[in-house]
Design an enzyme around this catalytic site. Structure first.
Site, mmCIF file in Angstrom:
data_model
loop_
_atom_site.group_PDB
_atom_site.id
_atom_site.type_symbol
_atom_site.label_atom_id
_atom_site.label_comp_id
_atom_site.label_asym_id
_atom_site.label_seq_id
_atom_site.Cartn_x
_atom_site.Cartn_y
_atom_site.Cartn_z
ATOM 1 N N ASP A 123 46.555 45.969 37.078
ATOM 2 C CA ASP A 123 47.843 46.396 37.657
ATOM 3 C C ASP A 123 48.341 45.438 38.741
ATOM 4 O OD1 ASP A 123 45.588 47.426 39.070
ATOM 5 O OD2 ASP A 123 46.850 48.845 40.151
ATOM 6 N N HIS B 55 37.201 46.204 48.242
ATOM 7 C CA HIS B 55 37.601 46.915 47.035
ATOM 8 C C HIS B 55 36.426 46.876 46.060
ATOM 9 C CE1 HIS B 55 40.569 48.806 44.608
ATOM 10 N NE2 HIS B 55 40.847 47.791 43.827
ATOM 11 N N ASP C 264 44.330 46.072 47.174
ATOM 12 C CA ASP C 264 43.831 47.426 47.342
ATOM 13 C C ASP C 264 42.612 47.371 48.251
ATOM 14 O OD1 ASP C 264 45.589 47.602 45.206
ATOM 15 O OD2 ASP C 264 44.141 48.364 43.794
HETATM 16 ZN ZN ZN Z 1 42.493 47.456 42.348
#
Ligand code: ZN
Length: 304
Positions: free
Chosen positions: A67, A143, A213
């Site tokens: 993503d 992450h 993230d």
């Molecule tokens: Zn991620």
């Protein structure tokens, strides 16, 4: 004032939902465009919001979850098809170069412009790009896989002239640049006029920090300290804290606490879980702790 703004192209996590696209943003600094992350559909989003992809010479990819980069092969290929000539700099995890090369190998495509790949370091802060007026750094995030955030810092801005005084003294234009740099003006008779009296102080330099993230972690706090605008992922509401920790993401409440702790001026939420049809609860949760919070919204420009 030089333009410094961020356009949100996508703000969804993992699966695109409720017309929300995966992560991608354009940073416009004085009409130079930078792309951060390139989720699936980014090139369509660029065209929808009137951004010509060939104006982008630098692309920053935070990590290799789909993503955040699955739109890159498409974008790079389209740049080739429209006859791009300029170099394209891509900054991201080292393996991204291998992914791109593998694709072009099996599609038997020879890209007609130069792609200059710069591997990022997920373990320490590094300068990726530097121009006279802008520095871009990567910094480690925590992450499930190697991931970095990015910070854009504006260089020292020039003082502006006090037109009334400069005109009254009939100072020739050729001295203006020196005055803005703080060099005093000496007239033909030898009288000295202090630059500080003839200029207004330079406005403060601006900065934008991007965190997506990551799980909440002290490692990156110094890297985002004092930013004028902080984009921080807020995948879940705080009632999902266990899930956030398990998936190495952050809650809205945590993002707000981080914004407060690091003395940023404004917080932008994003990377919303597909479980939330409406985002108001995420916003309210953050605003209770850090009032100057906004939801990132597709197609909207945010001032740094
Ligand atoms: Zn991620």
């Amino acid at each position: 004032m030089l333009r410094f703004e961020v356009l949100i192209l996508g703000n969804s996590s993992a699966t695109p939902m409720f017309e929300r696209h995966p992560t991608s943003q354009v940073v416009n600094y004085n009409e130079q465009l930078f792309l951060i992350d390139c989720g699936e559909g980014t090139q369509m989003q660029l065209s929808k919001y009137g951004i010509k992809s060939n104006r982008i010479d630098h692309i920053f990819i935070s990590h290799l979850h789909g993503d955040h980069y699955l739109g890159l092969v498409g974008l790079v290929s389209s740049m080739h098809l429209v006859g791009r000539k300029a170099d394209l700099h891509i900054y991201g995890p080292a393996a991204l170069q291998e992914i791109l090369e593998l694709h072009f190998k099996y599609s038997e495509t020879v890209i007609r412009y130069n792609i200059i790949f710069h591997p990022t370091n997920p373990d320490q802060e590094e300068i990726l790009f530097e121009s006279r007026m802008l520095t871009v750094r990567s910094f480690p995030l925590i992450h499930r896989i190697a991931c970095t955030g990015f910070r854009f810092d504006e260089g020292k801005r020039a003082a502006s002239l006090r037109a009334d005084k400069v005109e009254a003294l009939k100072i020739p234009k050729v001295y203006f640049a020196a005055l803005k740099k703080g060099i005093d003006y000496v007239d033909p008779q030898g009288n000295v006029f202090a630059a500080s009296e003839l200029t207004l102080p330079a406005p403060a330099s601006r900065s934008y920090a991007f965190c997506s993230d990551t799980v909440r972690h002290p490692i990156y706090l110094s890297s985002i300290e004092g930013a004028d605008l902080l984009y921080h992922e807020s995948t879940f509401l705080h009632e999902m804290l266990d899930r956030a920790k398990e998936t190495f993401h952050t809650t809205s409440l945590e993002a707000a606490e981080i914004a407060k702790e690091t003395h940023v001026k404004k917080l932008l939420l994003g990377h919303y879980s597909a479980r939330y049809r409406t985002l108001q609860p995420l916003l309210e949760e953050a605003q209770a702790i850090f009032p100057n919070t906004e939801l990132s919204v597709e197609g909207k420009w945010f001032l740094v």
